[in-house]
Design an enzyme around this catalytic site. Sequence first.
Site, PDB file in Angstrom:
ATOM      1  CG  HIS A  42      45.393  47.912  29.597  1.00 28.34           C
ATOM      2  ND1 HIS A  42      44.871  49.184  29.554  1.00 28.34           N
ATOM      3  CD2 HIS A  42      44.893  47.264  28.525  1.00 28.34           C
ATOM      4  CE1 HIS A  42      44.061  49.285  28.498  1.00 28.34           C
ATOM      5  NE2 HIS A  42      44.072  48.137  27.849  1.00 28.34           N
ATOM      6  CB  THR A  43      51.983  46.364  32.071  1.00 24.82           C
ATOM      7  OG1 THR A  43      52.469  46.442  30.731  1.00 24.82           O
ATOM      8  CG2 THR A  43      51.320  45.018  32.288  1.00 24.82           C
ATOM      9  CG  ASP A  44      51.989  51.875  29.211  1.00 27.91           C
ATOM     10  OD1 ASP A  44      50.832  51.738  29.675  1.00 27.91           O
ATOM     11  OD2 ASP A  44      52.223  52.484  28.144  1.00 27.91           O
ATOM     12  CG  LEU A 129      48.861  48.535  14.224  1.00 24.43           C
ATOM     13  CD1 LEU A 129      48.989  48.198  12.748  1.00 24.43           C
ATOM     14  CD2 LEU A 129      49.541  47.461  15.065  1.00 24.43           C
ATOM     15  CB  SER A 130      51.641  53.303  18.283  1.00 28.52           C
ATOM     16  OG  SER A 130      51.331  52.890  19.559  1.00 28.52           O
ATOM     17  CB  SER A 131      48.804  56.151  13.648  1.00 29.11           C
ATOM     18  OG  SER A 131      47.610  56.403  14.354  1.00 29.11           O
ATOM     19  CD  GLU A 164      49.042  59.961  22.627  1.00 32.21           C
ATOM     20  OE1 GLU A 164      50.065  59.895  21.916  1.00 32.21           O
ATOM     21  OE2 GLU A 164      48.114  59.149  22.556  1.00 32.21           O
ATOM     22  CG  ASP A 176      51.910  52.846  22.578  1.00 29.14           C
ATOM     23  OD1 ASP A 176      52.376  51.695  22.744  1.00 29.14           O
ATOM     24  OD2 ASP A 176      50.722  53.125  22.757  1.00 29.14           O
ATOM     25  CE1 TYR A 225      45.450  52.971  27.914  1.00 27.69           C
ATOM     26  CE2 TYR A 225      45.285  55.153  28.901  1.00 27.69           C
ATOM     27  CZ  TYR A 225      46.051  54.086  28.486  1.00 27.69           C
ATOM     28  OH  TYR A 225      47.408  54.107  28.660  1.00 27.69           O
TER      29      TYR A 225
HETATM   30  C1  GLA Z   1      47.487  52.600  24.676  1.00 26.00           C
HETATM   31  C2  GLA Z   1      48.454  53.533  25.422  1.00 26.00           C
HETATM   32  C3  GLA Z   1      49.642  52.748  25.981  1.00 26.00           C
HETATM   33  C4  GLA Z   1      49.188  51.521  26.763  1.00 26.00           C
HETATM   34  C5  GLA Z   1      48.136  50.726  25.988  1.00 26.00           C
HETATM   35  C6  GLA Z   1      47.526  49.599  26.781  1.00 26.00           C
HETATM   36  O1  GLA Z   1      48.100  52.069  23.527  1.00 26.00           O
HETATM   37  O2  GLA Z   1      48.946  54.526  24.545  1.00 26.00           O
HETATM   38  O3  GLA Z   1      50.428  53.617  26.764  1.00 26.00           O
HETATM   39  O4  GLA Z   1      48.715  51.890  28.028  1.00 26.00           O
HETATM   40  O5  GLA Z   1      47.073  51.541  25.524  1.00 26.00           O
HETATM   41  O6  GLA Z   1      48.474  48.608  26.998  1.00 26.00           O
END
Ligand code: GLA
Length: 376
Positions: A42-44, A129-131, A164, A176, A225
């Site tokens: 939650h930093t990006d 895991l960013s699918s 996205e 991601d 989120y």
């Molecule tokens: C999701 C978002 C990322 C990031 C995380 C939290 O994965 O896609 O951009 O903000 O949540 O760290």
Amino acid sequence: MTSCSAMSPGSPAPDPGFAACFGAEPEAWAAAPGRVNLLGEHTDYNQGFVLPIAIPQQTRVALRRNGQDVFRLHARELGLSLRFTLDTLPAEQFARYVYGCLVEARAGGAEVPPLDIHIASEVPMGVGLSSSAALEVATLRALRQLLALPLDDVQIAQLAQQAEVLHAGVRCGIRDQMAASLADTRRALLLDTRSLARRFVPLPAGGEILVLDSGLARSLAASGYNQRRAECEAAAARLGVASLRDLPGLQALPAVERLPEPLNRRVRHVLTENDRVLRAADGVDAASFGALMNASHASLRDDYEVSTLDLDRLVALLQSHPDVYGARLTGAGFGGACVALCRPARLAQAATEVLEAYGASGGQGRVLVPPQDLTS
Ligand code: GLA
């Protein structure tokens, strides 16, 4: 919507299943990995620092011009086939990621002809895991290859993030997509999400990555989120800065403590998390890296409030295992996966013992990394 048969495991690259679906070999294909984020949660979207690493599981996308007036898409793992045009947002979420990439590439000047598209993915879905980023980056890489688009890997990540945000309804940061486009599985990627400056950071000696699924689907992820994002924006406005990154790091904490609840704790998480990323990237040993992961989890649980009781239980079991240096939830939270740094020789045993204890208290976890069942 129809389904079309998948090919057996072990079919040759580039993409088993394309010819079975569409009756011809693809003209272009590409892959991109999932990622696990080691620190920097939650930093990006606050323009901060992140530390992801690619995982071995990949998503492959294969393409062929079909000479028709519609796009035809098949997702092997979902067993779904569908058709769409670039004029109408598809109803299916996974198709929106692909559609978004095609529309954004077109907006950037590419002439995108109707295509047959086949997706084959090993990246576990819905666990953090960013699918989705793997699918976006693989789609854009395949399109770059097919149309000889003049895009570098950063531009691919930026287009993927646009896809996205604008077409899949998630106001995500760029971490991601940058990880899917630029990370590798051997070293973590330290990324400044404001400047996109980056460098690779070796994992601490004697440490290896273990990722466990808590078995609980992420709930409230989208609403929670977006709410956290809004809280950070509100806090930044109260503090008179455009982004929390514009604060002078930990020196801003006294002013931050004067914010109302829960904004004070939200900002405290972001500032301390940025600090943890930079300290971890400074070449610390495995024990110190693990301690930073443990502190990150406590901050996500108590200050950012994105953990769940089950994630806390699984993380606590990992943290108390003698062969684990540290552990935390990974991804947006609200369910999903945990990441741990373990002693390599003891990793399989540690995973088994932790999952047994988790199972004894009612949980149903599984190992996600190292991959247990790569079949293609
Ligand atoms: C999701 C978002 C990322 C990031 C995380 C939290 O994965 O896609 O951009 O903000 O949540 O760290």
